[in-house]
Design an enzyme around this catalytic site. Sequence first.
Site, short mmCIF file in Angstrom:
data_model
loop_
_atom_site.label_atom_id
_atom_site.label_comp_id
_atom_site.label_asym_id
_atom_site.label_seq_id
_atom_site.Cartn_x
_atom_site.Cartn_y
_atom_site.Cartn_z
CE LYS A 1 -3.90 -1.70 2.74
NZ LYS A 1 -4.53 -1.53 4.06
NE ARG A 16 -10.25 11.47 2.34
CZ ARG A 16 -10.95 10.42 1.92
NH1 ARG A 16 -12.25 10.52 1.78
NH2 ARG A 16 -10.37 9.26 1.66
CE LYS A 54 -14.39 3.01 1.09
NZ LYS A 54 -14.22 4.16 2.00
CD GLU A 111 -1.90 -3.36 6.11
OE1 GLU A 111 -3.09 -3.24 5.81
OE2 GLU A 111 -1.34 -2.65 6.98
#
Lengths: 519, 500, 178
Positions: free
Chosen positions: B161, B295, B240, B203
């Site tokens: 990432k 945010r 998403k 990870e």
Amino acid sequence: MDVKGKNFSRFLERQQAHNDQHDARAEAKQHSKGKLTAWERIDILFDEDTFEEVDAFVTADKANTGFGKVQQAFGDGVIIGHGLIRGRLTFAYAQDFTVMGGSLGTVHAAKIMKIQDMALKMGAPMIGLIDSGGARIQEGVASLAGYAGIFYRNVQSSGVIPQISVILGPAAGGAVYSPSITDFVFMTDQTSYMFVTGPNVVKEVLNEDVSLNDLGGAGVHSKKSGVAHLIYPDEENTLMGVRQLLAYLPSNNMENSPEMELSDDETADFEEILRDIVPDDPNKPYDVIDVIRQIVDKRSFYEIAENYAQNIVIGFGRLDGKVIGIVANQPKVLAGTLDINSSSKGARFIRFCDTFNIPLLILEDVPGFLPGIDQEHNGIIRHGAKMLYAFADATVPRITVILRKSYGGAYCVMNSKNLGGDFNFSWPTAEIAVMGPEGAVAILYRKELDDSDDPAAMKKELATKYRSEIANPYVAEERGFIDEVIDPAETRLKLIRAYEALETKHITTPARKHGNIPL
Amino acid sequence: MKIKSILIANRGEIAIRIIKTAKKMGIRSYVIKTAKEPGAWYLEEADEIIDFSEKFDETIPEFLDIERIIKSAKKHKVDAIHPGYGFLAENPGFAKRCEEEKIAFIGPSHDAIYRMGHKTIAKELARESNVPLLGGSPGAVADAEEARKFANEIGYPVILKAAAGGGGRGMRVVEKEKDIERMFNLATNEAEKAFNNPDVFLERFVREPRHIEFQILGDQHGNVVHLGERECSIQRKHQKLLEESPSPALDKALRKTMGDAAINIAKSVNYYSAGTVEFLLDKDNSFSFMEMNTRIQVEHPVTEKVTGIDLIEQMIRIAEGEKLAFTQKDIKLNGWAIEWRINAEDVQSGFSPSLGTIEKISWSENEHIRVDTGVRDGSVITPYYDSMIAKLIVHAETREKALQQSSLAIKKFWIKGTKTTLAFCRAVLQNRNFRKGNFNTSFLSKELKLHYHQEPDEALLAAFFATYDYAREINENEEKPLHTKNGNMITPWVLNKRLR
Amino acid sequence: MARAAKKKKTTSLIALSATNKAYEFKKPLEKKIKYQGEVVEIKLHEDSKGFSYIVWKKKKYLLDVIEKKQNRYTIMINGVWHSFTVETPISLKRKRYLEQQNNSSSSVSIEAPMPGKIIDIMVEEGGEVKEGEPIIILEAMKMQNEITSHVTGIIHAISVKKNDSVMKDDVLIEIKRA
């Protein structure tokens, strides 16, 4: 056999013999290659039941059969004749690949020349449907002479009647030069080829392997060489395309193009959307075809050579039913710059329109000529001059609309006022100057910029000043280089009225044989 | 301090969304006009436009040009800046510059942004707050070799990432050792492009987890509450595609455990304003902290619908220094809300961007439907910004009813001119496991076989129309009469011209 | 060859889908489809907002023409697009013949699905590539997209360089089918 008591038997026998020549096997073979027969092509091209054949019974020259075998077929592998296309007289020849591979012998050539002569005499379009293996080897020099005779007639007809070549199979060797002289070349994807020397020769001389399609297929000629102007996926669409193109062309150079009535849902005279097509950011591209479509009559834009030198767009359209030829810079490709290929593409189209009385519309958004060693070494000077020459030499009405950029030499070339532009309009978005703001500021204020603490800010400030003082359409308007700065939404209306005013345009040019265009 | 004017350093639907609340609160709104979208709708909704269309610098996009934005804010004497999402929303340097110039930054402190934006610090904070974590590299991975080493330690699959990342960019899952070098290069390359920082960390990759996030609100006086969770498991390549609140996977107890964890993380950086804590939820209901987004989120409307709280208004009030007017026990989740993201994407070609003009857009309106959008008829989807066209938010008493209403609303959502994800929404709605609430982040790759839904006769109708249009065009071309008469009447003028 | 007696104009048209499914319509201009043994009428409408739609068996289908060039069409119905070439019986026959020939020996071109910039080229000329393997990374809309090969074969030609900007449909790589 008697018909009403008269002896027609010989006549009817010959008819029968001609009919018997129809060979289902040869037809199937042609079909299996994805191709149509010569007659099928003629049936699609012409209005139903209007084609009249000429010289159906001629056969190959018997004097030339010393070496190899020459098939004695009626018609000698080519159909010639005349018929109607959308009601208008048109002449055509169609080579028949099923007879000796459509090869061109003396008689075959004589037939083509005969129909060329008729087309020229009658002042009607001449269409060649080409599907031929090339010169007939058996007939030697006589068949070469045949090609030369065809070329000669092509040239004599050039600028008098529209000539269209439709490549529907091979066109190899000398055969390619007739199409290349004619005004428009159509090709069908996958089944047509054009080359001066075929893959075998390329292999022999250069030891390079290349397929028919990669050497001279429709893709190559429409994108890379520019030889072919219109490409269609199959023969029916190709031939329908010819019909479509002819609707924009006059039958000869003494006529005007046919007019077409407007349909009810016609483009409005006020198109607000035109105000928004050109982006505020001068570096942002847009598609000039969107502009063209909004200006011309609905669905009337017919683009020519759309895959070649895409930085210039050429094509026919109708304005209030009357045909115009459009030359437009394409900001979407190479920022719309002029280069070698786009200059020759544009120049040839301008020449065509001029010879056939088709008024010109120039939509200009050009930042200049394409810079680079490649361009200079290959002669952008020579080629760029073609376009300039073509514009200056054209006596048809010509109108320029500057949409956005118009810089430097490219300003002059694109039918500027002093090149003889009849009306030169400009949109408020135009920037007209010797060069763009960034370049101009860097030259004029080099020292000041070097000394400045904040050169970026200074540069920007100067660029803004340059735009407001020099690079805008109003300076040009005040000095008469632009006749009027117009509201983009009113472009169509302004153009319709301008062309109306130019209908009786008349220019006297000095007596001369012909000019010397930088070829 | 009362905020009287806001500069919105953003565009599109979120700019319009912020303007809406500003209007309600009597605040003047300022927006930035760019050369890339000079005719955009958000410009018309605002009270004032600041023109950035004359560009200084090609290399800094308008909405990332901190100094220019600050300068303009000062010039127009605005009280506050709302960054929206994306662009400068999670840039601590920007928040800091606002603080320095005494402009209220409508968001958290620059310190909270910095610490939560720095993945290694954020993980350390989570560890200290006793929130469970995934294993992996402690910080950025230096090179492919080191990535290989860590991966071998914790076992495949692993995920790479971007340290500065979010939104799926710079993220790569590595299934096997042989891919690690290529994936490492891809991830760093993309991270560099997207965030100007090539650092990536590694990870453990949880297979088929749910993606659950908690909405947080905190004030400047140390009060923090959560507004329930959002279920964001329906994703494609970590983008998403739809979100709902609540999640079908959570019960009261789990909601409390996870909510408390979220609050603890927020408190560890003295968080104020709106924020989102993202978790991975495993099949055994164990969860681990992923990251905190400091945010407002794209999907904030679903939380607004179920809680009845205007999150933008809360952000403004918090920035003014107000205390939260409610405590955790005042927060009630009411009904079910689903947000369908309608993007200009070609679902049939792997969700590739589909540029073009939205010729027409329309939807039916009723009490169940809220549409947040930045486009209208004639808007252009440019390659400069994301491909979102609209967010369709449907709210009803239960999940089942919300799905029913969604079905109707999607059917009546008409867009002409570009390819959209609407057919994908239909496909999701048709899926039995989705309707049952039984899904996770592998939904698209495993469960949903066909990423778009079509009715049986649609292909036939399309085929028909193609032939119809083709025939009509030929007919039109062939049948329109050509008039050649004019051409044959040659005047001496014309003749003279022709024989020049 | 003599003039074969045959009638030229047939109004039957075939829409051929990308997956080679053929839909034949006898007289499309009459707006009727033979459907499960009965003739069903198709109605074309445009509403006041400018949306076009088809009414078919009492249901509305949103219609949008995404692309149209010569005989190539991309039609969107209810948000799902369908690509066709419109063929006549003759051109369909031609297509089939040519396909037969092409299947034996052919190279496949991989084209850019959208305009963008080439970030990386992961194959070399002469190298092998398997179906589904990534061959090029194209950056568009700030996303790096992996372009994969849809055939297995040998890389025949690479027509782009790193950092090149490409237009939609530009040929990136040609692969000789294995």
